[in-house]
Write an enzyme that holds these catalytic residues in place. Structure first.
Site, PDB file in Angstrom:
ATOM      1  N   CYS A   1       0.827  -1.204   0.000  1.00  9.82           N
ATOM      2  CA  CYS A   1       0.000   0.000   0.000  1.00  9.82           C
ATOM      3  C   CYS A   1       0.862   1.256   0.000  1.00  9.82           C
ATOM      4  O   CYS A   1       1.991   1.248   0.473  1.00  9.82           O
ATOM      5  CB  CYS A   1      -0.880   0.038   1.236  1.00  9.82           C
ATOM      6  SG  CYS A   1      -1.799  -1.462   1.495  1.00  9.82           S
TER       7      CYS A   1
ATOM      8  N   ARG B   1       4.785   0.332  -6.506  1.00 13.07           N
ATOM      9  CA  ARG B   1       4.704  -0.550  -5.337  1.00 13.07           C
ATOM     10  C   ARG B   1       3.637  -1.624  -5.518  1.00 13.07           C
ATOM     11  O   ARG B   1       3.588  -2.575  -4.734  1.00 13.07           O
ATOM     12  CB  ARG B   1       4.354   0.271  -4.083  1.00 13.07           C
ATOM     13  CG  ARG B   1       5.428   1.245  -3.694  1.00 13.07           C
ATOM     14  CD  ARG B   1       4.870   2.312  -2.778  1.00 13.07           C
ATOM     15  NE  ARG B   1       4.531   1.817  -1.469  1.00 13.07           N
ATOM     16  CZ  ARG B   1       5.334   1.846  -0.428  1.00 13.07           C
ATOM     17  NH1 ARG B   1       6.537   2.328  -0.548  1.00 13.07           N
ATOM     18  NH2 ARG B   1       4.941   1.400   0.740  1.00 13.07           N
TER      19      ARG B   1
ATOM     20  N   TRP C   1      -3.072  -2.438  -1.423  1.00 13.40           N
ATOM     21  CA  TRP C   1      -2.698  -3.774  -1.879  1.00 13.40           C
ATOM     22  C   TRP C   1      -3.298  -4.709  -0.845  1.00 13.40           C
ATOM     23  O   TRP C   1      -2.838  -4.780   0.287  1.00 13.40           O
ATOM     24  CB  TRP C   1      -1.179  -3.881  -1.951  1.00 13.40           C
ATOM     25  CG  TRP C   1      -0.738  -5.066  -2.700  1.00 13.40           C
ATOM     26  CD1 TRP C   1      -0.690  -5.215  -4.055  1.00 13.40           C
ATOM     27  CD2 TRP C   1      -0.282  -6.303  -2.145  1.00 13.40           C
ATOM     28  NE1 TRP C   1      -0.240  -6.460  -4.373  1.00 13.40           N
ATOM     29  CE2 TRP C   1       0.021  -7.153  -3.231  1.00 13.40           C
ATOM     30  CE3 TRP C   1      -0.113  -6.779  -0.849  1.00 13.40           C
ATOM     31  CZ2 TRP C   1       0.486  -8.440  -3.043  1.00 13.40           C
ATOM     32  CZ3 TRP C   1       0.353  -8.066  -0.680  1.00 13.40           C
ATOM     33  CH2 TRP C   1       0.651  -8.884  -1.762  1.00 13.40           C
TER      34      TRP C   1
ATOM     35  N   ASN D   1      -1.350   1.676   6.254  1.00 13.70           N
ATOM     36  CA  ASN D   1      -0.562   0.535   5.753  1.00 13.70           C
ATOM     37  C   ASN D   1      -0.194  -0.327   6.946  1.00 13.70           C
ATOM     38  O   ASN D   1       0.053   0.217   8.024  1.00 13.70           O
ATOM     39  CB  ASN D   1       0.754   0.994   5.120  1.00 13.70           C
ATOM     40  CG  ASN D   1       0.533   1.785   3.856  1.00 13.70           C
ATOM     41  OD1 ASN D   1      -0.575   1.867   3.355  1.00 13.70           O
ATOM     42  ND2 ASN D   1       1.606   2.378   3.372  1.00 13.70           N
ATOM     43  N   GLY D   2      -0.068  -1.624   6.738  1.00 13.55           N
ATOM     44  CA  GLY D   2       0.315  -2.514   7.835  1.00 13.55           C
ATOM     45  C   GLY D   2      -0.868  -3.385   8.226  1.00 13.55           C
ATOM     46  O   GLY D   2      -1.856  -3.482   7.487  1.00 13.55           O
TER      47      GLY D   2
ATOM     48  N   GLU E   1      17.595 -23.599  -4.252  1.00 18.68           N
ATOM     49  CA  GLU E   1      17.186 -22.204  -4.436  1.00 18.68           C
ATOM     50  C   GLU E   1      18.403 -21.318  -4.733  1.00 18.68           C
ATOM     51  O   GLU E   1      18.329 -20.420  -5.584  1.00 18.68           O
ATOM     52  CB  GLU E   1      16.427 -21.723  -3.185  1.00 18.68           C
ATOM     53  CG  GLU E   1      15.987 -20.281  -3.209  1.00 18.68           C
ATOM     54  CD  GLU E   1      15.060 -19.890  -4.364  1.00 18.68           C
ATOM     55  OE1 GLU E   1      14.621 -20.786  -5.110  1.00 18.68           O
ATOM     56  OE2 GLU E   1      14.819 -18.691  -4.531  1.00 18.68           O
TER      57      GLU E   1
ATOM     58  N   LYS F   1      18.697 -19.132  -8.102  1.00 22.05           N
ATOM     59  CA  LYS F   1      18.896 -17.672  -8.076  1.00 22.05           C
ATOM     60  C   LYS F   1      20.116 -17.307  -8.906  1.00 22.05           C
ATOM     61  O   LYS F   1      20.072 -16.390  -9.699  1.00 22.05           O
ATOM     62  CB  LYS F   1      19.118 -17.146  -6.643  1.00 22.05           C
ATOM     63  CG  LYS F   1      17.931 -17.017  -5.745  1.00 22.05           C
ATOM     64  CD  LYS F   1      16.968 -15.925  -6.086  1.00 22.05           C
ATOM     65  CE  LYS F   1      15.911 -16.388  -7.052  1.00 22.05           C
ATOM     66  NZ  LYS F   1      14.721 -16.966  -6.577  1.00 22.05           N
TER      67      LYS F   1
ATOM     68  N   GLU G   1      19.589 -17.790 -12.756  1.00 21.91           N
ATOM     69  CA  GLU G   1      18.645 -16.912 -13.458  1.00 21.91           C
ATOM     70  C   GLU G   1      19.134 -15.467 -13.553  1.00 21.91           C
ATOM     71  O   GLU G   1      18.855 -14.802 -14.533  1.00 21.91           O
ATOM     72  CB  GLU G   1      17.234 -16.995 -12.874  1.00 21.91           C
ATOM     73  CG  GLU G   1      17.056 -16.416 -11.500  1.00 21.91           C
ATOM     74  CD  GLU G   1      15.644 -16.581 -10.957  1.00 21.91           C
ATOM     75  OE1 GLU G   1      14.685 -16.407 -11.703  1.00 21.91           O
ATOM     76  OE2 GLU G   1      15.525 -16.881  -9.751  1.00 21.91           O
TER      77      GLU G   1
ATOM     78  N   HIS H   1      28.121 -39.579  -6.309  1.00 18.40           N
ATOM     79  CA  HIS H   1      27.466 -40.514  -7.231  1.00 18.40           C
ATOM     80  C   HIS H   1      27.459 -39.980  -8.665  1.00 18.40           C
ATOM     81  O   HIS H   1      26.637 -40.407  -9.477  1.00 18.40           O
ATOM     82  CB  HIS H   1      26.034 -40.797  -6.753  1.00 18.40           C
ATOM     83  CG  HIS H   1      26.015 -41.439  -5.402  1.00 18.40           C
ATOM     84  ND1 HIS H   1      26.441 -42.734  -5.188  1.00 18.40           N
ATOM     85  CD2 HIS H   1      25.673 -40.957  -4.182  1.00 18.40           C
ATOM     86  CE1 HIS H   1      26.340 -43.021  -3.899  1.00 18.40           C
ATOM     87  NE2 HIS H   1      25.880 -41.953  -3.262  1.00 18.40           N
TER      88      HIS H   1
ATOM     89  N   LYS I   1       7.842 -12.424 -14.730  1.00 19.54           N
ATOM     90  CA  LYS I   1       7.457 -12.498 -13.315  1.00 19.54           C
ATOM     91  C   LYS I   1       6.285 -13.439 -13.117  1.00 19.54           C
ATOM     92  O   LYS I   1       6.189 -14.132 -12.119  1.00 19.54           O
ATOM     93  CB  LYS I   1       7.111 -11.086 -12.822  1.00 19.54           C
ATOM     94  CG  LYS I   1       6.859 -10.990 -11.336  1.00 19.54           C
ATOM     95  CD  LYS I   1       8.149 -11.150 -10.550  1.00 19.54           C
ATOM     96  CE  LYS I   1       7.935 -11.303  -9.061  1.00 19.54           C
ATOM     97  NZ  LYS I   1       9.063 -12.002  -8.425  1.00 19.54           N
TER      98      LYS I   1
HETATM   99  C1  F6R Z   1      12.473 -17.665  -9.619  1.00 18.79           C
HETATM  100  C2  F6R Z   1      11.070 -17.426  -9.852  1.00 18.79           C
HETATM  101  C3  F6R Z   1      10.268 -18.462 -10.529  1.00 18.79           C
HETATM  102  C4  F6R Z   1       8.894 -18.582  -9.885  1.00 18.79           C
HETATM  103  C5  F6R Z   1       8.009 -19.566 -10.672  1.00 18.79           C
HETATM  104  C6  F6R Z   1       6.677 -19.777 -10.009  1.00 18.79           C
HETATM  105  O1  F6R Z   1      13.084 -16.597  -8.965  1.00 18.79           O
HETATM  106  O2  F6R Z   1      10.564 -16.384  -9.487  1.00 18.79           O
HETATM  107  O3  F6R Z   1      10.929 -19.680 -10.510  1.00 18.79           O
HETATM  108  O4  F6R Z   1       9.058 -19.023  -8.573  1.00 18.79           O
HETATM  109  O5  F6R Z   1       7.815 -19.077 -11.968  1.00 18.79           O
HETATM  110  O6  F6R Z   1       5.976 -18.592  -9.887  1.00 18.79           O
HETATM  111  P1  F6R Z   1       4.774 -18.448  -8.856  1.00 18.79           P
HETATM  112  O7  F6R Z   1       5.317 -18.575  -7.500  1.00 18.79           O
HETATM  113  O8  F6R Z   1       4.203 -17.090  -9.145  1.00 18.79           O
HETATM  114  O9  F6R Z   1       3.813 -19.542  -9.177  1.00 18.79           O
END
Ligand code: F6R
Length: 600
Positions: free
Chosen positions: A2, A27, A72, A96-97, A473, A477, A480, A496, A595
């Site tokens: 928000c 935001r 939001w 907000n909060g 993870e 990270k 990507e 292995h 995203k």
């Molecule tokens: C990696 C990343 C993607 C998402 C994946 C699933 O940093 O952001 O691997 O995690 O595309 O997305 P959601 O969580 O929106 O289903």
């Protein structure tokens, strides 16, 4: 997340409020509204959707004091009624909060005759301020804040008075000539003034056209320093961070705090969820859970598997969403889908498949009103706030937060953890946000390792049990955002096959926190060192042994063994970020990635 704006000055408020709100659009929000004091009354205008939609509905509004908000959604769906400002009599409030005790406040205020029209926690605050109002707004706000548990940044108007206050949610005051401003973030008002005062927790400000007066919550005056902002708008949107990803990594303490807010009562050893209607007997009857997700959400789910198995004594199958619908096995009696966006096509397809076989479903998501929330039986929100960087960071931490809560909650109901264990865990969980902050404040070693190895072409991340999903993870990270080939491995698997790839040119990040498998991970590190690969260990701050075996150590604060993956995550995120930065990569928009992945 928000956004709040406020104005009191010599000019017409409405146009300034709308303009400032537009500068907070980055935001993320799902509804917007303003309130302006016009001669005798407070006029409120709000709409679901974009600020331009709100703008189209506005008549000509006169008035030189007002507040505005982009919402939001966290409590209640994203719609016009739930949009801010909320009013009570002639008082209008934006917030907000999360007000953790809003339900109790709502009941109390309803009994004294206040009528509630929205599903929001903020409306309780508006009525509470009205309840305390005698002859000035600032006293009423200060009294109301004493009754509130939770986090807030607020702006309220009554007549020509404008008051702001904060606790755990950001708020800045802009100082102009014959006009003064409030905003959640500097870019909203940078066009009007570069003189900014940062409101601190438990401070209250009274904003008039000719001056701003600061108080603590006992109404003792406070002196505040004016800061001259030299950033441009683009930098300001990122609050001075070079990338949204770095900003979001730094927002993790707050994101996790919001994930836990109102759900944990560590004194009684209780956990509660607002969006789940699973009954105790349904939870006791679960024979098997399937967790389904993609990418980073899958890695969170993978850690969830260990948590449910260890804390709740229930077997979990972890499934990649795009594979699940073609598997011929039947899902568990509870299917948990994890999706930050709530729109991932693979996850939605798997959810529909699971539903068609008649199991109960629960979604962990960050986005209220997203498709998943409309199709699933139960929803638990991560409450991380919008994430703009393509690489998921703070939403991953919040997903882990929800999984810890759920596994403990199930464990208690299924009689697998004692009330003492529960209390101990909840106390330790509440400390995690501050422990993350310590890691964020101490990143020199991570930067050094990142600089030394940023030109490597292959990386390995290893861990056992709970740390294995974090190794996955970390590798995800790194690949990507830096385009370096990286693999996450269960440390015991290296020998292995992948050990054949280990040379002096393949740096290995070993998550070696104390716990059941510590000695075995140390053995695996020795196997790697025997092949001359550089090893960075992520280890407990009290571990005095590990540096004998590795080239560099990043320490994380001591916590319960089972919680340490949350802290190790922050290290692998920062490492990936700084390597990508050293390679000059477009960190917030990596090539080929989106995203929200809405195709299967
Ligand atoms: C990696 C990343 C993607 C998402 C994946 C699933 O940093 O952001 O691997 O995690 O595309 O997305 P959601 O969580 O929106 O289903």
């Amino acid at each position: 997340m928000c956004g709040i704006v406020g104005y009191n000055g010599k000019n017409q408020a409405a146009a300034i409020l709308i303009d400032s709100l537009k500068r907070l659009e980055y935001r993320g929000y799902d509804s917007a509204g303003i309130a302006v004091f016009d001669t005798n009354v407070v006029e409120v205008y709000k709409e679901k959707g974009r600020i331009v939609d709100l703008e189209k509905t506005l008549p000509s509004i006169s008035g030189t004091v007002g507040i505005g908000h982009t919402r939001w959604a966290t409590h209640g769906r994203p719609n016009k009624v739930n949009a801010h400002p909320h009013t009570s009599g002639n008082i209008a409030v934006v917030h907000n909060g999360i007000i953790e005790n809003y339900q109790q406040l709502k009941e109390k205020l309803s009994r004294t005759g206040y009528e509630f029209v929205s599903d929001t926690d903020t409306e309780a605050l508006a009525h509470l301020i009205n309840h305390y109002y005698k002859d000035n707004l600032i006293d009423a706000v200060i009294s109301a804040l004493k009754d509130i548990r939770g986090s807030y940044a607020i702006a309220a108007i009554c007549g020509s008075e404008l008051v702001a206050a904060r606790k755990d949610s950001p708020l800045v005051i802009g100082i102009g000539e014959g006009e003064n401003f409030i905003a959640s973030d500097i870019p909203a008002i940078l066009k009007y003034t570069r003189k900014i005062i940062f409101l601190d927790d438990l401070e209250v400000a009274s904003i008039t056209p000719d001056g701003v007066f600061f108080f603590d919550t006992c109404k003792s005056p406070i002196e505040k320093k004016i800061n001259l902002i030299e950033w441009n708008i683009e930098a300001a949107e990122k609050s001075g961070y070079e990338h949204f990803m770095l900003k979001e990594i730094h927002e993790q303490p707050r994101a996790l705090h919001e994930t836990f807010a109102g759900r944990i009562s560590e004194l009684e050893g209780n956990i509660s969820f607002e969006g789940s209607n699973l009954t105790e007997s349904q939870i006791k009857d679960i024979s098997r859970i399937s967790i389904i997700a993609c990418g980073t959400s899958y890695n969170a789910g993978f850690l969830g598997k260990y948590l449910f198995e260890q804390l709740a004594g229930v077997h979990v199958d972890i499934e990649i969403a795009s594979e699940f619908r073609y598997a011929h096995s039947s899902p568990g009696s509870l299917v948990i889908v994890i999706t930050q966006s709530g729109e991932t096509a693979d996850t939605l397809a798997a959810l529909r498949e699971a539903k068609s076989s008649g199991c109960r479903t629960l979604a962990i998501t960050n986005v209220m009103g997203s498709t998943v929330t409309r199709e699933v039986d139960n929803v638990i929100y991560t409450r991380s706030g919008p994430e703009i960087g393509v690489a998921a960071t703070k939403t991953f931490i919040s997903q882990l937060g929800v999984l810890y809560l759920l596994a403990l909650y199930f464990g208690k109901i299924r009689g697998k953890i004692s009330s003492d264990q529960m209390k101990r865990m909840l106390v330790a969980m509440k400390m995690l946000p501050a422990q993350i902050t310590r890691i964020l404040n101490n990143k020199e070693k991570i930067l050094k390792f990142a600089d030394t190895f940023s030109s490597s072409s292959d990386f390995f991340f290893i861990g056992r049990t709970l740390n294995y999903p974090i190794a996955l993870e970390g590798a995800l990270k790194l690949k990507e955002i830096s385009y370096i080939h990286a693999e996450g491995y269960a440390a015991g698997e290296l020998k292995h096959g992948p050990l054949a790839l280990i040379t002096k040119n393949t740096p290995v990040v070993a998550i070696a926190t104390k716990g059941l498998t510590y000695d075995k991970v140390v053995n695996n590190i020795k196997e790697i060192k025997a092949r001359d690969a550089p090893v960075l260990a992520i280890a407990d701050e009290k571990d005095s042994e590990i540096e004998k075996y590795v080239d560099a150590v990043i320490r994380i604060p001591t916590t319960e063994d089972i919680l340490s993956p949350v802290l190790s995550t922050v290290v692998v995120q920062l490492l990936s970020y700084y390597i990508a930065k050293a390679r000059n990569c477009p960190i917030d928009q990596p090539r080929n990635l989106a995203k929200s992945v809405t195709v299967e």
